[in-house]
Design a protein around this motif. Structure first.
Motif, mmCIF file in Angstrom:
data_model
loop_
_atom_site.group_PDB
_atom_site.id
_atom_site.type_symbol
_atom_site.label_atom_id
_atom_site.label_comp_id
_atom_site.label_asym_id
_atom_site.label_seq_id
_atom_site.Cartn_x
_atom_site.Cartn_y
_atom_site.Cartn_z
ATOM 1 N N TYR A 69 8.279 -10.986 -3.305
ATOM 2 C CA TYR A 69 7.103 -10.132 -3.819
ATOM 3 C C TYR A 69 7.390 -8.682 -3.814
ATOM 4 O O TYR A 69 6.777 -7.681 -4.840
ATOM 5 C CB TYR A 69 5.936 -10.562 -3.290
ATOM 6 N N SER A 70 7.917 -8.056 -2.800
ATOM 7 C CA SER A 70 8.304 -6.573 -3.006
ATOM 8 C C SER A 70 9.436 -6.521 -3.900
ATOM 9 O O SER A 70 9.421 -5.347 -4.682
ATOM 10 C CB SER A 70 9.009 -6.362 -1.477
ATOM 11 N N THR A 71 10.411 -7.243 -4.355
ATOM 12 C CA THR A 71 11.266 -7.012 -5.188
ATOM 13 C C THR A 71 10.654 -7.226 -6.686
ATOM 14 O O THR A 71 10.804 -6.273 -7.522
ATOM 15 C CB THR A 71 12.283 -8.206 -5.254
ATOM 16 N N PRO A 75 12.206 1.011 -2.081
ATOM 17 C CA PRO A 75 12.074 0.930 -3.520
ATOM 18 C C PRO A 75 10.515 0.689 -4.174
ATOM 19 O O PRO A 75 9.923 1.320 -5.029
ATOM 20 C CB PRO A 75 12.939 -0.514 -4.017
ATOM 21 N N VAL A 76 9.685 -0.187 -3.266
ATOM 22 C CA VAL A 76 8.301 -0.359 -3.604
ATOM 23 C C VAL A 76 7.549 1.011 -3.501
ATOM 24 O O VAL A 76 6.795 1.456 -4.454
ATOM 25 C CB VAL A 76 7.538 -1.299 -2.697
ATOM 26 N N ASN A 93 0.712 -1.169 0.166
ATOM 27 C CA ASN A 93 0.037 -0.032 -0.028
ATOM 28 C C ASN A 93 0.968 1.294 0.046
ATOM 29 O O ASN A 93 0.344 2.347 -0.179
ATOM 30 C CB ASN A 93 -1.023 -0.005 1.293
ATOM 31 N N LEU A 94 2.352 1.267 0.079
ATOM 32 C CA LEU A 94 2.894 2.339 0.346
ATOM 33 C C LEU A 94 3.116 3.263 -1.063
ATOM 34 O O LEU A 94 3.049 4.523 -0.684
ATOM 35 C CB LEU A 94 4.425 1.965 0.573
ATOM 36 N N PRO A 95 3.060 2.704 -2.046
ATOM 37 C CA PRO A 95 2.858 3.610 -3.360
ATOM 38 C C PRO A 95 1.751 4.460 -3.300
ATOM 39 O O PRO A 95 1.433 5.698 -3.536
ATOM 40 C CB PRO A 95 2.957 2.816 -4.429
#
Length: 398
Positions: free
Chosen positions: A147-149, A233-234, A8-10
């Motif tokens: 999955y973050s990458t 990065p995400v 949810n960060l973006p």
């Protein structure tokens, strides 16, 4: 530590904007490293005694009764809210994977995917303790990094979208203000490990020569390096590429390459299976202790069976009724996570260690307390509005 909040960060960045978003991300990372270090240090601050539960440390700081009344409700809200959000996340990720793998298949409602996700927890909930879920936890850790990458790499590969806009997501001024408040809560939600850190540290052997805080702090350092590699990065690449068109869950915004995004969504499912159990274990412990000690129930396998299945069913039903990922994160992030993560450890540190007034430690703790209390007061307002707005157009049990 790396939970579903990373996805949810973006979206949180799109509500906050570049300047505030980057600042809040970095400040939150620094504050939560500091408060987690405090909790690791306080675990064995009394020689020969270990505070193996958050509420035990709270009782030592605030008093027997007051400590329970302050800490236990906060912990329960955090852990239950996480489990509800993980139910929603697991269901959404299963649905997205199904849509990608079989685009021509009959469309299945989100309700059923949440029920499918919940079904495994009716089994896993009966594992005896933290050590029993170490395998699931390890798999969850690998999945979260994977999955973050994939999320940021696939987003980078997709490139900057045409007509991108980095302005506030909402078109109205009140909408932008409430969205900003919700974004604060969504950021806070991403940092959730404090609520089980003492329970985890309790599983590490400890002697006066080799106290548990040594290996525990090494684990925390590694965890926070991984958090930085996942979160930053995400958040930044996701917002950079999609702007304010990004979805509440970054993996929902991505569709190609199909096999990779479907795999990433299945990784999320495996991860939140492990994370759900990590945060459900203390709830089971509290519920069963209360039933046996306070209500005089006889400890038995069927008491455990009924208690744990009722809890899993409860979180499943709430998730089916309110599957609003961003709104839930914003509301619970401010209401429950800010106290236990940002400022309660600082208050306990001030009470127990009594650092010199106006010294560095004193100032650091009071700054964390003020920031944490501001997030706790204003973030739930934005999250609650988001839920209300989404509920207007939502057909329940759809």
């Amino acid at each position: 530590m790396v939970g579903a909040g990373v996805l949810n960060l973006p979206y949180a960045m799109s509500e906050l904007g570049w300047g505030p978003g980057v600042t809040i991300m970095l400040v939150s990372w620094v504050i939560t490293v500091y408060t987690l270090w405090q909790m690791v240090e306080m675990h064995e601050m009394v020689p020969g005694k270990r505070f193996d539960r958050y509420h035990e440390l709270g009782q030592h700081a605030f008093g027997e009764k007051l400590g329970l009344y302050i800490i236990v409700p906060q912990q329960l809200v955090v852990e239950i809210s996480l489990n509800i959000v993980y139910m929603v996340t697991g269901g959404q990720s299963l649905q997205k994977a199904h849509q990608l793998i079989c685009p021509n298949c009959h469309d299945i409602r989100l309700t059923y995917f949440i029920m499918i996700f919940a079904s495994c927890h009716f089994v896993l909930a009966h594992l005896p303790n933290f050590n029993a879920i170490s395998g699931v936890s390890l798999a969850a850790a690998v999945m979260s990094l994977s999955y973050s990458t994939i999320a940021w790499a696939a987003t980078l590969n997709k490139g900057i979208q045409p007509g991108i806009d980095y302005g506030y997501k909402a078109s109205t001024k009140p909408g932008a203000v409430f969205g900003f408040l919700s974004g604060l809560g969504e950021m806070a939600f991403a940092y959730a490990g404090h609520n089980v850190v003492l329970e985890i540290q309790a599983t590490i052997p400890s002697t006066p020569e080799k106290p548990s805080k040594g290996p525990m702090w090494k684990g925390v350092v590694v965890a926070y390096i991984v958090i930085a590699l996942c979160y930053f990065p995400v958040a930044f690449i996701g917002y950079w590429m999609f702007g304010n068109d990004v979805a509440e869950n970054i993996l929902i915004s991505l569709n190609k390459p199909v096999w990779l995004i479907a795999t990433a969504n299945l990784f999320v499912v495996v991860h939140v299976i492990g994370s759900y159990q990590l945060y459900a274990m203390p709830v089971f412990d509290m519920a069963e202790t209360f039933l046996v000690k306070s209500l005089r129930f006889k400890p038995s396998w069927y008491l455990r069976f009924i208690t744990r299945n009722v809890y899993v069913a409860f979180t499943m039903i709430v998730a089916i009724c309110f599957p609003f990922f961003g709104g839930l994160l914003g509301f619970f992030g401010g209401f429950a996570f800010a106290p236990t993560t940002y400022y309660i450890p600082c208050i306990m540190w001030l009470i127990l260690y009594k650092p010199k007034k106006f010294g560095l430690s004193w100032w650091c703790n009071w700054i964390c307390i003020v920031i944490g209390m501001l997030i706790m007061i204003i973030a739930p307002i934005g999250g609650l509005r988001t839920i209300i707005v989404q509920a207007k157009t939502y057909k329940f049990f759809s």
